[in-house]
Design a protein around this motif. Structure first.
Motif, PDB file in Angstrom:
ATOM      1  N   PHE A  42      -8.110  42.703 -30.221  1.00 19.04           N
ATOM      2  CA  PHE A  42      -9.061  44.052 -30.010  1.00 19.04           C
ATOM      3  C   PHE A  42      -8.854  45.278 -29.155  1.00 19.04           C
ATOM      4  N   ILE A  43      -9.022  44.738 -27.776  1.00 17.50           N
ATOM      5  CA  ILE A  43     -10.434  44.738 -26.665  1.00 17.50           C
ATOM      6  C   ILE A  43      -8.363  45.499 -25.596  1.00 17.50           C
ATOM      7  N   GLN A  44      -7.530  44.572 -25.723  1.00 12.94           N
ATOM      8  CA  GLN A  44      -6.483  45.233 -25.039  1.00 12.94           C
ATOM      9  C   GLN A  44      -5.842  46.589 -25.910  1.00 12.94           C
ATOM     10  N   THR A  45      -5.930  46.591 -27.364  1.00 14.26           N
ATOM     11  CA  THR A  45      -4.783  47.120 -27.588  1.00 14.26           C
ATOM     12  C   THR A  45      -5.860  48.803 -27.525  1.00 14.26           C
ATOM     13  N   GLY A  46      -7.017  48.994 -26.930  1.00 12.00           N
ATOM     14  CA  GLY A  46      -7.550  49.670 -26.938  1.00 12.00           C
ATOM     15  C   GLY A  46      -8.455  50.804 -28.145  1.00 12.00           C
ATOM     16  N   GLN A  47      -7.889  49.552 -29.490  1.00  9.98           N
ATOM     17  CA  GLN A  47      -8.996  49.638 -30.415  1.00  9.98           C
ATOM     18  C   GLN A  47     -10.342  50.545 -30.247  1.00  9.98           C
ATOM     19  N   VAL A  48     -10.706  49.452 -29.768  1.00 14.39           N
ATOM     20  CA  VAL A  48     -12.405  49.610 -29.486  1.00 14.39           C
ATOM     21  C   VAL A  48     -12.561  50.964 -28.700  1.00 14.39           C
ATOM     22  N   ALA A  50     -11.001  54.018 -29.863  1.00 14.74           N
ATOM     23  CA  ALA A  50     -10.936  54.682 -31.366  1.00 14.74           C
ATOM     24  C   ALA A  50     -11.887  53.751 -32.128  1.00 14.74           C
ATOM     25  N   LEU A  51     -12.568  53.068 -32.498  1.00 10.93           N
ATOM     26  CA  LEU A  51     -13.995  52.574 -33.016  1.00 10.93           C
ATOM     27  C   LEU A  51     -15.300  54.167 -32.092  1.00 10.93           C
ATOM     28  N   LEU A  52     -15.108  53.517 -30.914  1.00 10.63           N
ATOM     29  CA  LEU A  52     -16.587  54.005 -30.394  1.00 10.63           C
ATOM     30  C   LEU A  52     -16.324  55.774 -30.351  1.00 10.63           C
ATOM     31  N   ILE A  53     -15.090  55.991 -30.584  1.00 14.00           N
ATOM     32  CA  ILE A  53     -14.480  57.867 -30.770  1.00 14.00           C
ATOM     33  C   ILE A  53     -15.148  57.621 -31.907  1.00 14.00           C
ATOM     34  N   ILE A  57     -18.302  60.714 -33.373  1.00 10.92           N
ATOM     35  CA  ILE A  57     -18.209  61.574 -33.971  1.00 10.92           C
ATOM     36  C   ILE A  57     -18.500  61.930 -35.195  1.00 10.92           C
ATOM     37  N   GLY A  58     -18.394  60.713 -35.914  1.00 12.99           N
ATOM     38  CA  GLY A  58     -18.791  60.444 -36.982  1.00 12.99           C
ATOM     39  C   GLY A  58     -20.364  60.733 -36.957  1.00 12.99           C
ATOM     40  N   TYR A  59     -21.071  60.641 -36.242  1.00 12.16           N
ATOM     41  CA  TYR A  59     -21.912  60.871 -35.506  1.00 12.16           C
ATOM     42  C   TYR A  59     -23.010  62.407 -36.185  1.00 12.16           C
ATOM     43  N   ILE A  60     -21.903  63.153 -34.763  1.00 12.52           N
ATOM     44  CA  ILE A  60     -21.841  64.500 -34.761  1.00 12.52           C
ATOM     45  C   ILE A  60     -22.277  65.135 -35.463  1.00 12.52           C
TER      46      ILE A  60
END
Length: 68
Positions: A42-48, A50-53, A57-60
């Motif tokens: 999950f960390i190596q593929t950069g999905q973390v 995408a989750l954080l972004i 964005i959802g919060y905003i």
């Protein structure tokens, strides 16, 4: 709609227990190793990122579209 729910619940209630699947064959019992491997992937593929972004964005968007 409740007629369908009643029918389905009656059908499931009368199923014999030996027809239901109660267990599966476990090929790799190392649960913590599987979690660690999945997390590192999950960390190596950069999905973390995408989750954080997506969370930011959802919060905003939620704050912009809420009233009050």
């Amino acid at each position: 709609m409740s007629q369908y729910n009643d029918l389905i619940s009656q059908l499931l209630w009368h199923l014999p227990v030996n027809l239901t699947v109660l267990a599966q064959t476990i090929t790799d019992p190392d649960l913590m190793g599987q979690i660690q491997k999945s997390w590192s992937h999950f960390i190596q593929t950069g999905q973390v990122w995408a989750l954080l972004i997506g969370l930011v964005i959802g919060y905003i968007i939620r704050n912009l579209t809420s009233y009050g």
